[in-house]
Scaffold this active site. Structure first.
Site, PDB file in Angstrom:
ATOM      1  CD  GLU A 150      63.147  28.523  36.950  1.00 11.27           C
ATOM      2  OE1 GLU A 150      62.549  27.582  36.412  1.00 11.27           O
ATOM      3  OE2 GLU A 150      63.943  28.366  37.870  1.00 11.27           O
ATOM      4  CD  GLU A 305      61.280  29.702  41.999  1.00 14.26           C
ATOM      5  OE1 GLU A 305      61.644  28.518  41.862  1.00 14.26           O
ATOM      6  OE2 GLU A 305      60.549  30.269  41.187  1.00 14.26           O
TER       7      GLU A 305
HETATM    8  C1  GLA Z   1      61.505  26.475  39.280  1.00 17.71           C
HETATM    9  C2  GLA Z   1      60.198  27.205  39.060  1.00 17.71           C
HETATM   10  C3  GLA Z   1      59.218  26.997  40.171  1.00 17.71           C
HETATM   11  C4  GLA Z   1      59.228  25.563  40.637  1.00 17.71           C
HETATM   12  C5  GLA Z   1      60.612  25.186  41.060  1.00 17.71           C
HETATM   13  C6  GLA Z   1      60.718  23.800  41.622  1.00 17.71           C
HETATM   14  O1  GLA Z   1      62.451  27.230  39.874  1.00 17.71           O
HETATM   15  O2  GLA Z   1      60.370  28.581  38.873  1.00 17.71           O
HETATM   16  O3  GLA Z   1      57.946  27.391  39.711  1.00 17.71           O
HETATM   17  O4  GLA Z   1      58.792  24.732  39.610  1.00 17.71           O
HETATM   18  O5  GLA Z   1      61.456  25.262  39.941  1.00 17.71           O
HETATM   19  O6  GLA Z   1      62.006  23.480  42.044  1.00 17.71           O
END
Ligand code: GLA
Length: 690
Positions: A150, A305
Site C-alpha cells: 500500500e 485485501e
Molecule cells: C491495509 C494494510 C493492511 C492492514 C489493513 C487493515 O489495507 O495493507 O496491512 O493494515 O489495511 O484494514
C-alpha cells in the site's frame, strides 16, 4: 490468469505466521485446507526478522513456512518485506526517516516510516529484494511477488533536504534553465523569482499562499517518486524471476500518486477494498474503485485485501452481518477480480491491529466468520471458469491526477499553513473559487448515476485511448493536457458522445489560465464559451428549465454548487438557469460535432436530471438499460464468446428478477431457471445461458 500456478479463483489472505508460535502453524495449515485457501501473502512486514543487522540475513523461519505451504499445495504471494524497514536501519542512517512540511523528522516505531527518495532506503530494498528472489526463485510455493505494501497509505509526504535536492534535479530535467522554470511557474507574480537552482526549495508553508505550479510540480515529483521506488524492486525481481508475475497492492486512493505510471510494470493490479458496512452506499463506493483497478490494465485484477468482518479504523466499526462478506466478495468478482483475499488470515493477538477481524477470529474455528469463510472458499471452486473473462463497458469516465491536485481545496486558502500528511494531497493550498467542489466526488456523482441504471463504466486515466467507448465523461477536468482536445474531437466526430462539466478547461499543464473563455481547448468541440462562473454558497440552489423542444426530460430540475455563465457558439442550449442575473442563460448545452454530440453541464444538476439525461444518451447510443428491481446489481463477464451474468441482491428482502428470454444455469447452485430469478436477501446467482 493471475498466476499460471493457480488456474482458479485465488482465495486466501495476508498471513503473519511470525506473530504466532510454531504449533499454531500446523493448525493454520489444517484450517486453510478446510477453507480451501490456495494462496497466502507472506513476509509483508518481516524485514527485521530477515535482516537483523546490516550484514546478517536469516531465512530459516521463512524457508520453513515456504516449505510447509508447498507441502500442502498452498501458494505464496511472497512479499519483499520493504513496507516496514527495521529500526536499526533508521537508527543508523540519517536519511531514511521522512521529514514533515514543518521540518519535523517522523520517528520510527510503526510501518512505512521511510522517505520515498532516501538513497539508503532504496539501496537496502534492492539488496533485500535480490536476496529474497535469489533464495526462492525456484521454490514450488512461489506464485506471485508482492512488492512493498500500500504505497502512500501511511508514507509521510517528505520535505527533507534529499527530497529537495532530487526535486531540483527533476526540475532541471524538465525545465532545463532557471529562466524556463521562472516563466512556467509564473514567478513574476509576487516577485518570487529564483535566481539559481540552489534556491529552489520544496513548496513548504510560507507566509502566504504558495506558488500553484510549484505545488503541482512537487505532487507530480512525489507521484513519480513512488513509481521509481517501486521500480527499484521490480527490476531486481523481473531480472531474477522473469516468469513470476509481480504486483503491488494499491490502497485504492489514486489521489496520492498517479497509478497509471505503473501500467507497464505490473503483471496484475491488486488492491485493498474496505467499504464501510455502515454506509448504505458502500456497494457504489466499491464498484467505482473496482472499475478503476480493472481499467488500469484492462484485464482482471485481484482483490488482495478485504475485511472478513469489521475493520478497526472507521470511527465505529460495525461487523459484516452474515452473508455480506460473501456478497461483497462476489461483487468484486462481478467487476473483474479473479481473486478473493483478506486482511488477514488469523486475527492478531498483539499489536495495533488486534481489533481487526481475521478469517480465523479470536474465537477460533467454531466461529460464524470462519464458517462463512469456509463456505465461500469451497463454493468458489464452482466458479473457476470465470477467470480471465472481461467486462464490456461502453461508457468511460476519465480521471486525471493533475486536475484532482489542482481542484480539491477543502481548506480554502490555507496557503500559509503547514498541511498534515492527508490534507497535503487534498489541499491545493491556493486561493480558490470555492471549497465546495471536490474532484473525485464529481467523478463519483457521474459514476453513481450510471451505476444506478446498472450501466458498467470503466474509469480510465485521461491519457488512455477512449476511442472504443460510446460515451465518455470528463467531469471537472480542470487542467487540459496536450493531445486531449484532438482525442475528444476525433471521438465525437466519429459518433461518440462526450460530456464535460463546469470548471473544466480552466488551466493548462503549467497552471496557466486559458484566456478567451473556458473550457479552453474544448471550446470548439463543445460549441460554447464560458465567460464567468458563480459558485453557490453552501446549500445554495438554482434551477434548470428545459427547452420546450427536448423530449425525455421533465420540465425543471434543481441544481447546486456552481453556475457557469455560458455563451453558445455552435451548441444548442437545452436548459437555462432559472435564477440569478444569468437567468435564461444556458446551463446545459448540446453540440452536434461530426457524427457525435458533445454535452456541457455548467452546474451540478440533481439526480432526476442525471437519470433523464443518461437514459436519453444511452438510448441514442443503443446501450440497453436492464430492467431490475431496486438494490439488485447486474454485471457481466465474457470469455470465448460465453457470457456470465452476475445478479447480486444487496437488499434484506427477497427479490424477483425478470430474466431475458432463454434458459439459464446458475453456476453456483446448479439450478436451471427461466423467466424469473428469485434471489434471497444478499443472494448471488451467476447465470450462464443454456
Ligand atoms: C491495509 C494494510 C493492511 C492492514 C489493513 C487493515 O489495507 O495493507 O496491512 O493494515 O489495511 O484494514
Amino acid at each position: 490468469m493471475i498466476t499460471p500456478k493457480i488456474p482458479k479463483i485465488i482465495f486466501g489472505g495476508d498471513y503473519f505466521p511470525e506473530q504466532w508460535p510454531r504449533e499454531i502453524w500446523k493448525e493454520d495449515i489444517r484450517l486453510m485446507k478446510k477453507a480451501n485457501v490456495n494462496m497466502v501473502s507472506i513476509a509483508i512486514f518481516t524485514w527485521a526478522l530477515i535482516q537483523p543487522d546490516e550484514d546478517t540475513y536469516n531465512f530459516d523461519w521463512l524457508d520453513d513456512i515456504m516449505n510447509l505451504l508447498a507441502e500442502n499445495n498452498i501458494y505464496a504471494c511472497l512479499a519483499t518485506s520493504t513496507a516496514a524497514p527495521p529500526i536499526w536501519l533508521a537508527y543508523k542512517y540519517n536519511d531514511v526517516l521522512p521529514v514533515t512540511e514543518s521540518g519535523q523528522k517522523v520517528d520510527y516505531g510503526s510501518r512505512q516510516a521511510y522517505c520515498i527518495n532516501s538513497p539508503t532506503y532504496r539501496k537496502f530494498i534492492r539488496k533485500l529484494a535480490e536476496k529474497i528472489a535469489d533464495r526462492y526463485k525456484k521454490h514450488k510455493a512461489l506464485a506471485l511477488w508482492h512488492i512493498n505494501n500500500e504505497y502512500a497509505n501511511k508514507n509521510q509526504m517528505c520535505f527533507c533536504e534529499n527530497c529537495a535536492k532530487q526535486f531540483r534535479e527533476w526540475l532541471k530535467e524538465k525545465y532545463d534553465t532557471i529562466d524556463n522554470l521562472n516563466e512556467t511557474w509564473g514567478t513574476v507574480f509576487w516577485g518570487e523569482k529564483y535566481f539559481e537552482w540552489e534556491q529552489v526549495n520544496t513548496p513548504k508553508a510560507s507566509s502566504g499562499s504558495r506558488n500553484s505550479t510549484k505545488l503541482l510540480d512537487y505532487k507530480r515529483f512525489l507521484s513519480e517518486s513512488f513509481f521509481t521506488l517501486y521500480r527499484q524492486e521490480y527490476d531486481v525481481l523481473r531480472n531474477i524471476t522473469p516468469n513470476i508475475p509481480i504486483t503491488t497492492n494499491f490502497e485504492g486512493d489514486w489521489r496520492k500518486f498517479d497509478h497509471s505510471l505503473f501500467k507497464d510494470s505490473l503483471d496484475v493490479v491488486s488492491w485493498n477494498c474496505y467499504p464501510d458496512p455502515a454506509n448504505p452506499d458502500s456497494r457504489k463506493w466499491a464498484a467505482m474503485r473496482h472499475s478503476m483497478m480493472r481499467s488500469l490494465l484492462g484485464k482482471p485484477f485481484m482483490l488482495m485485501e478485504q475485511a472478513p468482518s469489521q475493520v478497526d479504523w472507521y470511527p465505529v466499526n460495525i461487523n459484516k452481518p452474515p452473508g455480506l462478506m460473501r456478497l461483497w466478495s462476489y461483487q468484486a468478482l462481478a467487476h473483474g477480480s479473479d481473486a478473493v483475499m483478506y486482511f488477514q488470515w488469523r486475527a492478531s493477538k498483539k499489536g495495533a491491529e488486534r481489533y481487526h477481524s481475521g478469517m480465523v477470529p479470536h474465537f477460533g474455528e467454531d466461529s460464524r466468520v470462519f464458517k462463512e469463510i469456509c463456505g465461500l472458499g469451497n463454493e468458489l471452486e464452482k466458479v473457476k471458469d470465470i477467470i480471465g473473462s472481461n467486462t464490456d463497458s461502453k461508457v468511460a469516465i476519465v480521471m486525471d491526477n493533475d486536475s484532482w491536485w489542482t481542484v480539491d481545496n477543502p481548506y480554502g486558502s490555507a496557503g500559509s499553513k503547514s498541511l498534515d500528511n492527508e490534507t497535503f494531497w487534498n489541499a491545493n493550498a491556493q486561493p480558490f473559487p470555492t471549497v465546495l467542489v471536490s474532484y473525485f466526488s464529481e467523478l463519483e456523482y457521474y459514476f453513481n448515476a450510471f451505476y444506478d441504471l446498472n450501466i458498467p463504466v470503466d474509469v480510465i486515466p485521461v491519457h488512455y485511448d477512449f476511442s472504443k467507448y460510446k460515451i465518455v465523461v470528463a467531469p471537472l477536468l480542470h487542467l487540459i493536457k496536450p493531445g486531449f482536445k484532438e482525442a475528444v474531437e476525433k471521438f465525437v466526430e466519429d459518433g461518440g458522445i462526450f460530456i464535460t462539466t463546469y470548471f473544466t478547461g480552466l488551466i493548462d499543464e503549467s497552471v496557466g489560465v486559458y484566456l478567451d473563455g473556458y473550457p479552453g481547448p474544448l471550446k470548439n468541440v463543445m460549441g460554447i464559451k464560458v465567460e464567468e462562473y458563480n459558485p453557490l454558497p453552501l446549500g445554495g440552489k438554482n434551477a434548470m428549465k428545459m427547452n420546450a423542444a427536448i423530449d425525455g426530460f421533465k420540465k425543471d430540475y434543481e441544481c447546486s454548487v456552481w453556475c457557469d455563465v455560458i455563451h453558445t457558439t455552435t451548441a444548442r442550449p437545452l436548459a437555462a438557469f432559472v435564477n440569478g442575473y444569468y437567468a435564461g442563460n444556458p446551463s446545459f448545452t448540446e453540440n452536434q460535432f461530426g457524427k457525435g454530440k458533445a454535452y456541457y453541464v455548467g452546474t451540478r444538476p440533481d439526480k432526476n436530471f442525471m437519470k433523464d439525461f443518461l437514459m436519453n444518451i444511452l438510448a441514442v447510443q443503443k446501450i440497453d438499460v436492464p430492467d431490475l428491481p431496486d438494490d439488485v446489481e447486474l454485471m457481466t463477464r465474457s470469455k470465448d464468446g460465453k457470457t456470465c451474468h452476475f445478479y447480486l441482491n444487496y437488499s434484506e428482502i427477497e427479490k424477483k428478477i425478470k430474466l431475458p428470454l432463454g434458459r439459464y444455469e446458475d453456476i453456483i447452485s446448479g439450478n436451471v431457471c427461466e423467466k424469473v430469478l428469485t434471489l434471497p436477501k444478499y443472494g448471488v446467482s451467476i447465470l450462464n445461458k443454456k
